[in-house]
Structures are given as C-alpha cells and as structure tokens.
Design a protein around this motif. Structure first.
Motif, PDB file in Angstrom:
ATOM      1  N   ALA A 158       0.856  -1.192   0.000  1.00  0.00           N
ATOM      2  CA  ALA A 158       0.000   0.000   0.000  1.00  0.00           C
ATOM      3  C   ALA A 158       0.891   1.241   0.000  1.00  0.00           C
ATOM      4  O   ALA A 158       1.844   1.324   0.777  1.00  0.00           O
ATOM      5  CB  ALA A 158      -0.913   0.026   1.226  1.00  0.00           C
ATOM      6  N   TYR A 159       0.575   2.179  -0.896  1.00  0.00           N
ATOM      7  CA  TYR A 159       1.365   3.409  -1.037  1.00  0.00           C
ATOM      8  C   TYR A 159       0.406   4.572  -1.243  1.00  0.00           C
ATOM      9  O   TYR A 159      -0.620   4.428  -1.904  1.00  0.00           O
ATOM     10  CB  TYR A 159       2.292   3.324  -2.263  1.00  0.00           C
ATOM     11  CG  TYR A 159       3.132   2.066  -2.308  1.00  0.00           C
ATOM     12  CD1 TYR A 159       4.430   2.047  -1.820  1.00  0.00           C
ATOM     13  CD2 TYR A 159       2.611   0.874  -2.830  1.00  0.00           C
ATOM     14  CE1 TYR A 159       5.196   0.888  -1.842  1.00  0.00           C
ATOM     15  CE2 TYR A 159       3.361  -0.292  -2.856  1.00  0.00           C
ATOM     16  CZ  TYR A 159       4.652  -0.277  -2.361  1.00  0.00           C
ATOM     17  OH  TYR A 159       5.390  -1.435  -2.377  1.00  0.00           O
ATOM     18  N   ILE A 160       0.786   5.717  -0.693  1.00  0.00           N
ATOM     19  CA  ILE A 160       0.021   6.948  -0.942  1.00  0.00           C
ATOM     20  C   ILE A 160       0.914   7.925  -1.709  1.00  0.00           C
ATOM     21  O   ILE A 160       2.082   8.107  -1.352  1.00  0.00           O
ATOM     22  CB  ILE A 160      -0.420   7.587   0.398  1.00  0.00           C
ATOM     23  CG1 ILE A 160      -1.533   6.774   1.052  1.00  0.00           C
ATOM     24  CG2 ILE A 160      -0.861   9.028   0.199  1.00  0.00           C
ATOM     25  CD1 ILE A 160      -2.913   6.943   0.445  1.00  0.00           C
ATOM     26  N   ILE A 161       0.362   8.530  -2.741  1.00  0.00           N
ATOM     27  CA  ILE A 161       1.066   9.582  -3.474  1.00  0.00           C
ATOM     28  C   ILE A 161       0.218  10.847  -3.368  1.00  0.00           C
ATOM     29  O   ILE A 161      -0.969  10.835  -3.734  1.00  0.00           O
ATOM     30  CB  ILE A 161       1.255   9.200  -4.960  1.00  0.00           C
ATOM     31  CG1 ILE A 161       2.057   7.894  -5.074  1.00  0.00           C
ATOM     32  CG2 ILE A 161       1.957  10.331  -5.724  1.00  0.00           C
ATOM     33  CD1 ILE A 161       2.028   7.274  -6.476  1.00  0.00           C
ATOM     34  N   ASP A 162       0.816  11.917  -2.831  1.00  0.00           N
ATOM     35  CA  ASP A 162       0.119  13.199  -2.699  1.00  0.00           C
ATOM     36  C   ASP A 162       0.805  14.224  -3.581  1.00  0.00           C
ATOM     37  O   ASP A 162       2.026  14.409  -3.478  1.00  0.00           O
ATOM     38  CB  ASP A 162       0.192  13.703  -1.250  1.00  0.00           C
ATOM     39  CG  ASP A 162      -0.788  12.994  -0.342  1.00  0.00           C
ATOM     40  OD1 ASP A 162      -1.970  12.908  -0.709  1.00  0.00           O
ATOM     41  OD2 ASP A 162      -0.362  12.521   0.728  1.00  0.00           O
ATOM     42  N   ALA A 163       0.039  14.883  -4.417  1.00  0.00           N
ATOM     43  CA  ALA A 163       0.636  15.902  -5.280  1.00  0.00           C
ATOM     44  C   ALA A 163      -0.426  16.817  -5.820  1.00  0.00           C
ATOM     45  O   ALA A 163      -1.474  16.361  -6.280  1.00  0.00           O
ATOM     46  CB  ALA A 163       1.358  15.247  -6.453  1.00  0.00           C
ATOM     47  N   GLY A 164      -0.123  18.116  -5.750  1.00  0.00           N
ATOM     48  CA  GLY A 164      -1.002  19.107  -6.382  1.00  0.00           C
ATOM     49  C   GLY A 164      -2.462  18.961  -6.010  1.00  0.00           C
ATOM     50  O   GLY A 164      -3.338  19.143  -6.848  1.00  0.00           O
ATOM     51  N   GLY A 165      -2.734  18.617  -4.752  1.00  0.00           N
ATOM     52  CA  GLY A 165      -4.122  18.501  -4.303  1.00  0.00           C
ATOM     53  C   GLY A 165      -4.797  17.198  -4.702  1.00  0.00           C
ATOM     54  O   GLY A 165      -6.001  17.041  -4.526  1.00  0.00           O
ATOM     55  N   VAL A 166      -4.039  16.265  -5.258  1.00  0.00           N
ATOM     56  CA  VAL A 166      -4.604  14.960  -5.623  1.00  0.00           C
ATOM     57  C   VAL A 166      -3.957  13.894  -4.751  1.00  0.00           C
ATOM     58  O   VAL A 166      -2.739  13.879  -4.563  1.00  0.00           O
ATOM     59  CB  VAL A 166      -4.333  14.635  -7.117  1.00  0.00           C
ATOM     60  CG1 VAL A 166      -4.852  13.248  -7.470  1.00  0.00           C
ATOM     61  CG2 VAL A 166      -4.972  15.685  -8.013  1.00  0.00           C
ATOM     62  N   ARG A 167      -4.773  13.028  -4.193  1.00  0.00           N
ATOM     63  CA  ARG A 167      -4.258  11.932  -3.357  1.00  0.00           C
ATOM     64  C   ARG A 167      -4.553  10.600  -4.039  1.00  0.00           C
ATOM     65  O   ARG A 167      -5.710  10.279  -4.349  1.00  0.00           O
ATOM     66  CB  ARG A 167      -4.898  11.992  -1.971  1.00  0.00           C
ATOM     67  CG  ARG A 167      -4.536  10.815  -1.088  1.00  0.00           C
ATOM     68  CD  ARG A 167      -4.863  11.097   0.363  1.00  0.00           C
ATOM     69  NE  ARG A 167      -3.846  11.944   0.980  1.00  0.00           N
ATOM     70  CZ  ARG A 167      -4.000  12.602   2.132  1.00  0.00           C
ATOM     71  NH1 ARG A 167      -5.152  12.536   2.767  1.00  0.00           N
ATOM     72  NH2 ARG A 167      -3.010  13.316   2.633  1.00  0.00           N
ATOM     73  N   ILE A 168      -3.479   9.854  -4.272  1.00  0.00           N
ATOM     74  CA  ILE A 168      -3.603   8.564  -4.962  1.00  0.00           C
ATOM     75  C   ILE A 168      -3.298   7.445  -3.977  1.00  0.00           C
ATOM     76  O   ILE A 168      -2.303   7.509  -3.246  1.00  0.00           O
ATOM     77  CB  ILE A 168      -2.579   8.469  -6.119  1.00  0.00           C
ATOM     78  CG1 ILE A 168      -2.753   9.622  -7.104  1.00  0.00           C
ATOM     79  CG2 ILE A 168      -2.687   7.123  -6.836  1.00  0.00           C
ATOM     80  CD1 ILE A 168      -1.584   9.762  -8.092  1.00  0.00           C
ATOM     81  N   LEU A 169      -4.118   6.414  -3.980  1.00  0.00           N
ATOM     82  CA  LEU A 169      -3.766   5.171  -3.289  1.00  0.00           C
ATOM     83  C   LEU A 169      -3.271   4.187  -4.348  1.00  0.00           C
ATOM     84  O   LEU A 169      -3.995   3.849  -5.287  1.00  0.00           O
ATOM     85  CB  LEU A 169      -4.972   4.572  -2.561  1.00  0.00           C
ATOM     86  CG  LEU A 169      -4.705   3.199  -1.912  1.00  0.00           C
ATOM     87  CD1 LEU A 169      -3.734   3.322  -0.742  1.00  0.00           C
ATOM     88  CD2 LEU A 169      -6.005   2.545  -1.438  1.00  0.00           C
TER      89      LEU A 169
END
Ligand code: ZN
Ligand code: ZN
Length: 269
Positions: free
Chosen positions: A31-42
């Motif tokens: 499981a990984y979270i990517i946060d960028a430019g107001g977008v959160r990806i799982l």
C-alpha cells in the motif's frame, strides 16, 4: 516559473506497506500513498490498507484516485474493507476512479459479495447496500502499452512477467511534473529499463535474495547487477521478502541509489 504554480509543490510518497505477500518481518502488505497538487492517490490496497490509512491519519474519503497493479490478494484484498468504509463510515462525496488491469471490477465486486452478502456494488440503482457507492465508483481498465489520464494524473503501463492468464502491470505515474515508476510484482523484464528511464523515483519490488531461479519475482543480486541500466533519480526496493530482510545489513546504501523501503517511509520528490 510562477512561484505559485502547482509544479512547485512537491510530490510526496508515503509507503504504508513494504512487505511481501507473507508479511515478512511483520511488514504490512502492499500500500502506497502519493500526494501531489491537491490529488491523493492510493497505489495498491493490500489486506491491511484500511487500518494503515487510519493509523497514518489519512481519511479514506480523501483518496481521489486508486491505482492497482494486479489481482493478487496482497495488492487488492483491502478493497472490500475500503468499500465497506465508504458504505457506512465515510461516504464518498466525489466520484472515485479505480484504475487497474482487466477483471479488477469483477474481482472486487465478487469479494464484496462474498464477505458482506448484503452488499452489492454491481447493480447501481438496485436496493442493496452499496448502491450509493456503486454510483460513485468508476473502474477503468488499463491495458499494457496504453495510457490513461485521470485527475491530473497520467498512468501508463507495460505487462510484467508475474501472472498468467491474469495481466499484471508495471506502472508509470506522472503527476505535477514528477514521474514515479512502480514495477508491481514482476520477474526480470528486459522492457523495464526503458520504461523506467528518466523517472524521479523507481519503486521496485524485491522479494528474493537467494531464490534467483524464480522468474515471477525480482531478486536483489539481479537488481544490484543491473542497477546501472535504470536511469532514475532514486530507486527504492519494496515488497521485501524474508530472504532480503535476512541480508539487510549487506544491502542498504542509504544514498538513494538502491535503498530499502520500510513501513511509514516518506519520500519527497
Ligand atoms: Zn505481491
Ligand atoms: Zn503478485
């Protein structure tokens, strides 16, 4: 560049689960979270993902986009619990796109029905728990060699040698001027160096150390010997198995060239 532009904000990667399917060393599965430019990806949803999100104080309803590499349980078995969360505890306020290989939608719907028979995500509009959620969920199939754009994110894929007949993907995720390549689970793939080229971060699975004969997972000696082929800013090994962990002291250079992931690791790009 305008100092207020979205590209000035960093891309943050949080590794929630760096373990293999066997939770080696007590590590959580993928499981990984990517946060960028107001977008959160799982990225990936291993069995424990709901607990991991809550422990990290990341509200499940704050996820804008999910990306899944393949259909093995250590990568998707947390999805039924996330769906349950969205049905009862934190209803989604926005549509949620789930990108993954073909058959992901049927597999997730089947798991939800099996585990919670009163819930059914496959029939929006019917009187079943999950109807409201089903209206908000959008599964998108990503085929090898194709790209999908969703929520300011571009996701490309190649097929990784890992499963048959199901398709497993290696993923190239571009967001906010940065690129992350995730190998998914994969045996050695001659196409991988070209696919990785120029990325800011290469998250690469590394399940084995001694078991070099296995062709459906990567091993450390092979990756170390081929490190120069990967033209990438930072390479972090993840999906770490028992063999790799028992050789840990021989491995970790700590300089970004070939680091080992750990649960809770944060990487700023
Ligand atoms: Zn796996
Ligand atoms: Zn797998």
């Amino acid at each position: 560049m305008n100092s207020n532009s979205a590209h000035d904000t960093p891309v943050n990667v949080t590794i929630l689960g760096s373990g293999d399917a066997f939770a080696s060393g007590g590590r959580a599965q993928s499981a990984y979270i990517i946060d960028a430019g107001g977008v959160r990806i799982l990225l990936e949803a291993g069995p424990d993902v709901l607990r991991l999100l809550k422990k990290a104080e990341i509200p499940p309803s704050s996820i804008d986009l999910m990306i899944i590499s393949h259909l093995h349980g250590d990568h998707i078995a947390g999805l039924p619990f996330l769906m349950l969360e969205y049905m009862w505890e934190s209803p989604l306020k926005h549509p949620l796109t789930v990108i993954g290989p073909r058959h992901l939608e049927e597999r997730v719907n089947g798991l939800v029905r099996l585990l919670y028979p009163n819930a059914d995500l496959s029939k929006p509009g019917k009187k079943a728990t999950g109807t409201e959620l089903a209206r908000k969920l959008k599964f998108v199939v990503l085929e090898p060699g194709k790209k999908i754009r969703a929520k300011k994110v571009t996701v490309g894929a190649i097929r990784s040698p890992h499963t048959k007949p199901d398709i497993s993907l290696s993923l190239r995720i571009a967001i906010n001027g940065k690129t992350i390549v995730f190998s998914g689970d994969s045996g050695w793939n001659d196409a991988l160096p070209e696919f990785v080229r120029g990325a800011d971060l290469f998250l690469c699975e590394c399940t084995y150390f001694e078991s070099k004969h296995l062709t459906f997972h990567l091993n450390y000696p092979e990756l170390a010997a081929n490190r120069d082929k990967f033209d990438v800013g930072r390479m972090v090994l993840t999906h770490l198995g028992r063999e790799v962990l028992s050789h840990k002291h021989e491995i970790n250079p700590g300089d970004g060239s070939l680091d080992l992931a750990y649960d809770g690791m944060k990487i700023e790009l």
